[in-house]
Design an enzyme around this catalytic site. Structure first.
Site, PDB file in Angstrom:
ATOM      1  N   CYS A 230       0.814  -1.218   0.000  1.00 39.89           N
ATOM      2  CA  CYS A 230       0.000   0.000   0.000  1.00 39.89           C
ATOM      3  C   CYS A 230       0.844   1.264   0.000  1.00 39.89           C
ATOM      4  O   CYS A 230       0.310   2.376  -0.046  1.00 39.89           O
ATOM      5  CB  CYS A 230      -0.960  -0.008   1.184  1.00 39.89           C
ATOM      6  SG  CYS A 230      -2.215  -1.299   1.050  1.00 39.89           S
TER       7      CYS A 230
ATOM      8  N   CYS B 160     -12.204   1.362   9.941  1.00 43.14           N
ATOM      9  CA  CYS B 160     -11.546   0.933   8.702  1.00 43.14           C
ATOM     10  C   CYS B 160     -11.691   2.004   7.631  1.00 43.14           C
ATOM     11  O   CYS B 160     -12.737   2.644   7.523  1.00 43.14           O
ATOM     12  CB  CYS B 160     -12.167  -0.360   8.191  1.00 43.14           C
ATOM     13  SG  CYS B 160     -12.214  -1.670   9.420  1.00 43.14           S
TER      14      CYS B 160
ATOM     15  N   LYS C 225      -8.991   7.190   5.593  1.00 42.56           N
ATOM     16  CA  LYS C 225     -10.302   6.890   6.185  1.00 42.56           C
ATOM     17  C   LYS C 225     -11.430   7.437   5.324  1.00 42.56           C
ATOM     18  O   LYS C 225     -12.383   6.718   5.042  1.00 42.56           O
ATOM     19  CB  LYS C 225     -10.378   7.486   7.598  1.00 42.56           C
ATOM     20  CG  LYS C 225     -11.738   7.336   8.260  1.00 42.56           C
ATOM     21  CD  LYS C 225     -11.955   5.906   8.722  1.00 42.56           C
ATOM     22  CE  LYS C 225     -13.404   5.624   9.077  1.00 42.56           C
ATOM     23  NZ  LYS C 225     -14.253   5.432   7.894  1.00 42.56           N
TER      24      LYS C 225
ATOM     25  N   HIS D  93      -8.839   5.108  -0.227  1.00 40.68           N
ATOM     26  CA  HIS D  93      -7.558   4.405  -0.341  1.00 40.68           C
ATOM     27  C   HIS D  93      -7.473   3.576  -1.617  1.00 40.68           C
ATOM     28  O   HIS D  93      -7.543   2.350  -1.580  1.00 40.68           O
ATOM     29  CB  HIS D  93      -7.357   3.528   0.898  1.00 40.68           C
ATOM     30  CG  HIS D  93      -6.025   2.856   0.967  1.00 40.68           C
ATOM     31  ND1 HIS D  93      -4.898   3.320   0.326  1.00 40.68           N
ATOM     32  CD2 HIS D  93      -5.630   1.734   1.636  1.00 40.68           C
ATOM     33  CE1 HIS D  93      -3.879   2.510   0.573  1.00 40.68           C
ATOM     34  NE2 HIS D  93      -4.286   1.547   1.363  1.00 40.68           N
TER      35      HIS D  93
END
Lengths: 400, 503
Positions: free
Chosen positions: A88, A213, A340, A344
């Site tokens: 990531c 998440c 958040k 992402h």
């Protein structure tokens, strides 16, 4: 230590697509959306680009391997295009490649583009995939939240922070990012939430609930970099330059040696130490104006505040509850909403963080504009707490 | 009298899965269709967790049997042969005893063989091991393991009557805990039930015929032959072990053979159910846990004929180191009242498992062979230079102060005590029994593993919790019929287990 590249590279332009569930867009379309903005901002034609770096992480899910998808999307004129992947943290890797090319003199103008088109799996969360012929025989069948959730159990045990207290601090992280994201028109999630929503959300991986998440998003971001001298010769003022680029990669110690206690990131601490040194920052808590960290999960952001030497070890949860990292706190963190809420799209995230820094330095951050920031830091993480890559970048005003 | 050259059972072990399906739960779900099930709705039966099968149970029974020699260095004690009996072998053509031997780190020089295709495979396999030892064909002890994970269709009586379990024995010369006195095999193609080579389930004939024409006519002949061969009188039998699901059969067969009613052993139907080819041997382990020295035990195995084995216990029995045996494992239990979960675990329910369950992950057989000790045997490394114990064993030592290349010797991990450093219960990742529990497991001797956990009760896992490692199914590749095995952490119910073994 090597001399580093402080102030050897300036950002000539940046662009970022809207992040979110972009059902009407292919990865290639998202690339164009980000790069069009980036080229306009930089004021250069594609023909001026000497070389490009291209980051995606789960390319088998969308554009496929190699540098070709970028070259084809943009019809680049047969220049070098290098595809990079580092979990990531891939987005920062493309930026690092472009910056090193410029700093070395190998390129005058270099392009970094990251993209991820995740919302073509048919289910929520990150795509599930094989991890290799050998790893698949002994690695647990773990989701990303399941891997990161363990930071919380280990942190609670180590620092004696009761699970419900820690859960409240984690909830504050998410509430703050939602408040910030609501002010960002390009963010994936633009809704303010209250703490009870976070605390009462369905459990994804204990103790991480749904609102602990980050979003799983489609999106792309891009940067064009050059030397400060070339930027000035093009008439650019208020330059934003690179102060430090550091990356630390696990060598397996966390996963296989009992010296690691599971409550922090060995990599982030190393990368941060080196980045502060490269940027000549001695007191980060006083000297850095803003942070964009890899808040894939609320607990990741919490422990990262300690790993970046902003909060003392074992105290980040207090700073968070005190509002120290809120938009109106001493050091705003995730002012754009972070992973958040901005979202992402893996290969783009590191560049997205830098995009926010760049806008803030130029006073172009709209409703979320901070007051005269000078130095900003991004933290882009990939992998799992027990085996990961951690990329720390410091950028700021060239004259700062 | 027993002596150093006497052949018999030198140690025993067993395994019963922790989950016990409430028979009432099964009857409640199915009595609308088959009211006769209400008559069977008492007690519970042992059922495999989703990640258990005959092979994983066999590994556990073998570890129990090899205690504590295996605990000393994690390596298997020397045996010359490993044989495995089951009619529910996970692989139809990949030697299951070979997987068992690899999981237990016996190395390449051990002889391996599967016994299968009859409920009598358990007793016949044990007889074969005993005869090899007597005949001098064996170069050392034989580890013999029998296990069955019973498979039935939903809502039949056998769903309530069957159980899953395993038993293991070390067979050899020396100072046995039970001397083998002799035995007899009677073979006849009496088909009380059968399962075709391509069928999943048994097909059964009428119980009254099985009882009258089968058990009552065939078993007494085999018993008489065994008694004649050993020169024993029926009245000398102290313990009579004979599984049978038809009520009163063991008692009547004993009576027909002249064996005292008091010798007839309980079939463990109330707590366990009948564990197929393993069952007479599971009952034998249970019996040895009760027996004193000098007791004569008769074991009857049934299936297209009848096996009869005779043993006499010795003083060595009491000196055997503590182990779980059947009684210990039976005491470690968790009731399962969710019949649907049982159906799901046993592939008896067409379930919407979601897209995440579709991940196609073939196994590279070449990579598995290369890493067989690491994956199946759970063997890591120990650095010769710095002493760091680590998993997996790699070419470069993981110690931050060492990093030496090519410095590691194999180091078995399965028996090293471990504790949980961090954990989670994951609802997102696919699991046949969500939430998936996993966490960082830290071994007392050094080394660690991000490990899946199994046999976990909700709310049970905590940082610092002791765990032991168990050989389990990691996943099943349905597309290719391949079962992936690896080791998982399970709460170490030592106190619970110890309590059980004192029964």
């Amino acid at each position: 230590m090597a001399r580093g590249i402080k102030d050897k590279v300036a950002i000539l332009g940046m662009g970022c697509s809207k992040f979110g569930e972009r059902w009407d867009m292919n990865g290639e379309d998202l690339i164009v959306e980000a790069v069009e903005e980036c080229l306009d901002d930089a004021g250069v034609e594609r023909s001026r680009i000497d070389a490009a770096w291209f980051s995606t992480a789960i390319e088998e899910q969308h554009v496929g391997k190699s540098g070709v998808p970028l070259a084809v999307s943009l019809r680049l004129p047969y220049i070098p295009v290098t595809r990079v992947e580092n979990y990531c943290a891939s987005g920062t890797e493309s930026f690092r490649g472009a910056c090193y090319a410029v700093a070395s003199g190998a390129a005058d103008i270099a392009l970094a583009v990251g993209v991820e088109k995740l919302k073509d799996t048919g289910y929520g969360g990150l795509p599930q995939r094989m991890r290799g012929a050998v790893a698949d025989m002994y690695w647990p069948n773990a989701s990303a939240p399941g891997s990161f959730a363990q930071l919380a159990t280990a942190y609670s045990a180590k620092h004696g922070v009761p699970a419900d207290t820690l859960k409240k601090a984690m909830a504050h992280v998410s509430v703050k990012s939602h408040a910030n994201g609501a002010k960002n028109p390009k963010a994936h999630l633009r809704k303010e939430i209250d703490i009870d929503t976070v605390l009462n959300a369905p459990m994804v991986a204990e103790p991480l609930g749904l609102f602990d998440c980050c979003g799983v998003s489609d999106g792309s971001a891009a940067a064009i970099v050059t030397t400060p001298e070339i930027a000035k010769s093009m008439g650019k003022a208020d330059l934003v330059s690179v102060k430090a680029l550091q990356l630390a990669v696990s060598n397996g110690q966390e996963a296989s040696h009992n010296s690691w206690d599971g409550s922090y990131f060995m990599t982030t601490r190393r990368a941060a130490e080196r980045a502060y040194k490269e940027a000549e920052i001695r007191r980060p808590r006083d000297e850095v104006s803003m942070f964009e960290v890899h808040d894939c999960f609320s607990i990741t952001e919490l422990v990262t505040m300690e790993d970046l030497y902003l909060s003392e070890e074992g105290t980040a949860w207090k700073d968070i509850l005190d509002g120290f990292y809120d938009a109106d706190g001493k050091i705003p963190c995730q002012i754009d909403g972070g992973l958040k809420c901005f979202g992402h799209p893996i290969g783009a995230s590191g560049l997205r963080m830098l995009y926010e820094m760049y806008l803030q330095f130029q006073g172009r951050a709209g409703a979320r504009q901070l007051d005269d920031p000078k130095i900003g830091m991004t933290h882009n993480l990939g992998g799992f707490p027990h085996q990961n890559v951690s990329s720390v970048s410091i950028v700021g005003r060239y004259d700062a | 009298m027993p002596g150093s050259n006497t052949v018999g059972l030198k140690a025993y072990g067993a395994y019963v899965p922790r989950l016990r399906l409430s028979r009432k739960a099964v009857a409640d779900a199915n009595a609308w269709f088959n009211p006769a099930l209400k008559g069977l709705a008492r007690g519970e039966r042992a059922i495999c967790n989703w990640d258990e099968d005959s092979l994983t149970m066999g590994v556990e029974a073998a570890r129990d049997c090899l205690t504590p020699a295996r605990l000393d260095n994690g390596a298997a004690p020397a045996v010359a042969a490993v044989t495995f009996a089951s009619t529910t072998l996970p692989f139809g053509d990949r030697q299951n005893a070979g997987i068992l031997a690899t999981a237990l780190n016996f190395g390449e020089s051990v002889a391996t063989m599967d016994f299968t295709a009859s409920q009598r495979a358990g007793t016949s396999g044990l007889l074969n091991a005993l005869q090899r030892e007597i005949g001098g064909a064996a170069a050392g002890d034989t580890l013999f393991v029998a296990a069955d994970k019973r498979r039935t269709q939903a809502s039949g009586p056998q769903e309530l009557q069957f159980g899953d379990a395993a038993a293991a024995f070390t067979v050899g010369r020396g100072d046995p805990v039970a001397v083998y006195l002799g035995g007899h095999q009677l073979s006849t193609d009496f088909i009380d039930h059968y399962r075709g080579g391509d069928s999943k389930y048994d097909y059964n004939w009428e119980e009254r015929w099985i009882r009258d024409e089968g058990y009552f006519k065939i078993a007494p002949r085999a018993i008489a032959a065994a008694l004649a061969q050993t020169g024993l009188d029926a009245g000398a039998i102290d313990r009579f072990i004979m599984p049978a699901l038809i009520r009163g059969v063991p008692q009547k067969v004993a009576a027909l053979a002249g064996i005292g009613a008091g010798a007839v052993r309980d079939t463990l139907q109330a707590q366990l159910g009948e564990a197929g080819t393993a069952h007479p041997l599971v009952m034998l382990v249970d019996c040895l846990q009760d027996a004193g020295p000098g007791e004569t035990i008769m074991v009857v195995g049934w299936g297209q004929g009848c096996d009869v084995l005779l043993f006499r216990t010795t003083e060595a029995l009491a000196a055997l180191s503590p182990r779980q045996g059947v009684k210990g494992w039976l005491a470690r239990r968790r009731e399962e009242t969710n019949y649907n979960r049982y159906l799901s675990f046993n592939d008896l329910l067409e379930q919407d498992r979601g897209i995440r369950a579709e991940l196609d992950a073939p196994t590279a057989l070449s990579a598995l062979y290369r890493n067989r000790d690491m994956v199946l045997g759970f063997v890591g490394g120990k650095c010769r230079i710095c002493g760091t114990v680590q998993y997996p064993k790699t070419r470069a030592c993981v110690s931050p102060n060492c990093g030496a290349f090519n410095s590691q010797d194999p180091h078995p991990f399965a028996e090293i005590p471990a504790k949980v450093q961090s954990w989670t219960a994951d609802n997102l990742t696919y699991s046949p029994d969500p939430p998936a529990h996993f966490g960082m497991v830290v071994f007392d001797e050094g080394g660690r593993l991000m490990a899946e956990m199994t046999d976990v009760s909700p709310g049970e896992v905590a940082v610092g919790m002791p765990v032991r490692m168990v050989f389990r199914r990691r996943a099943v590749d349905d597309k290719r019929g391949f079962i992936k095995y690896f080791w998982k952490a399970t709460p170490d119910h030592t106190a619970e287990d110890a309590k059980g073994s004192e029964v």
